[in-house]
Design an enzyme around this catalytic site. Structure first.
Site, short mmCIF file in Angstrom:
data_model
loop_
_atom_site.label_atom_id
_atom_site.label_comp_id
_atom_site.label_asym_id
_atom_site.label_seq_id
_atom_site.Cartn_x
_atom_site.Cartn_y
_atom_site.Cartn_z
N LYS A 45 0.81 -1.22 0.00
CA LYS A 45 0.00 0.00 0.00
C LYS A 45 0.84 1.26 0.00
O LYS A 45 0.45 2.29 0.55
CB LYS A 45 -0.98 0.02 1.18
N HIS A 101 7.45 -7.39 -2.07
CA HIS A 101 7.22 -6.72 -0.79
C HIS A 101 8.22 -7.20 0.25
O HIS A 101 8.08 -6.87 1.44
CB HIS A 101 5.80 -7.01 -0.27
N SER A 131 -4.76 3.20 3.98
CA SER A 131 -5.03 2.38 2.80
C SER A 131 -5.16 0.91 3.17
O SER A 131 -6.03 0.19 2.67
CB SER A 131 -3.92 2.59 1.77
#
Length: 287
Positions: A45, A101, A131
């Site tokens: 995010k 990630h 988010s």
């Protein structure tokens, strides 16, 4: 459902088992990088999808086919997710584009040896939290927040997928050899997207004229990305991602945390942030 039911623990962090199987994690561990690979690295995010739109357009010299033929997850695949192993990534021409990630401490041996180029994207953690809160509420493969305050505690203490934002960002900022790493923030991209595109193109060693840079910037503004069904995740079945609860590409702004956090929660966040980041010298765009 609980963390034990939905997540597995890999190298000390939670990963959603639906997206990250043991086979896919093994695939990434054994993956052979090339020195000219370009790896987008983000904490979830933080502008991942945005960068998955920009970078292919830079590589293609502004040819929109790059974003009109393949969905986000196939055009710039996550190496740790289950689809990576079926995309024949070994056969893709250079420069290959990937996203992860992973924390720096989680990167596999080939990455550390070859040192491909990395674009590391950062975002104000309060907006990352905001988010994330909405995202977790609309997916079936993540633990839904019971309350905002409870989710805030989980976020600050790294008890969500991919662990601690603080550990993630400090790990990548503390890399000894930064020659092949470009650091850029979501806030910088919001402030001047054309300049960000030009800087990313320079880092990728892909010279572009001002007209192409403008074309890419225009294509990648939020309202245009939101219309692209190959980027807005509308192709994902509702049983996995229910966008009637919250759109995947929701607002695309800076500072939405002010509409989300209470005054007490924001103060609690600030104290936690100050303690965790007190020894970090980097000048962040949100400071």
């Amino acid at each position: 459902m609980t963390e034990a039911e939905l997540y597995s623990v890999y190298k000390g962090v939670y990963l959603p088992s639906f997206l990250h199987t043991l086979e896919s994690l093994r695939y990434y561990e054994e993956f052979s990088f090339r020195s000219d690979d370009i790896v987008i690295v983000t904490y979830p995010k933080s502008g991942t999808t945005w960068m998955q739109e920009i970078v292919p357009l830079i590589r293609s010299g502004g040819d929109l086919t790059a974003i009109q033929m393949l969905p986000t997850w196939d055009r710039v695949p996550w190496l740790e997710e289950h689809r990576a192993s079926v995309l024949n990534l070994e056969d893709r021409p250079s420069p290959r584009l990937f996203v992860t990630h992973y924390h720096y401490s989680m990167m596999p041996p080939s990455f550390l040896k070859v040192k491909p180029r990395v674009i590391y994207v950062m975002r104000n953690p309060k907006d990352v939290f905001t988010s994330s809160f909405h995202y977790y509420g609309m997916t079936s493969y993540l633990v839904k927040p019971s309350t905002q305050t409870e989710f805030l505690d989980k976020f600050l203490n790294g008890k969500i997928m991919f662990g601690s934002w603080f550990d993630h960002i400090k790990g990548w900022l503390n890399v000894n050899d930064k020659e092949n790493i470009m650091y850029i923030s979501y806030e910088e991209m919001i402030r001047d997207l054309k300049d960000a595109v030009a800087r990313i193109a320079q880092f990728m060693e892909k010279p572009l004229n001002s007209e192409v840079i403008q074309k890419i910037a225009d294509q990648c503004i939020f309202k245009n990305m939101k219309k692209n069904k190959l980027s807005n995740y509308s192709l994902v079945p509702r049983e996995f991602m229910d966008q009637t609860k919250s759109e995947f590409l929701r607002k695309g702004i800076v500072g939405d945390w002010k509409n989300q956090l209470t005054v007490a929660e924001a103060e609690y966040f600030d104290k936690f942030y100050e303690e965790k980041m007190k020894n970090v010298q980097y000048k962040f765009a949100w400071d």
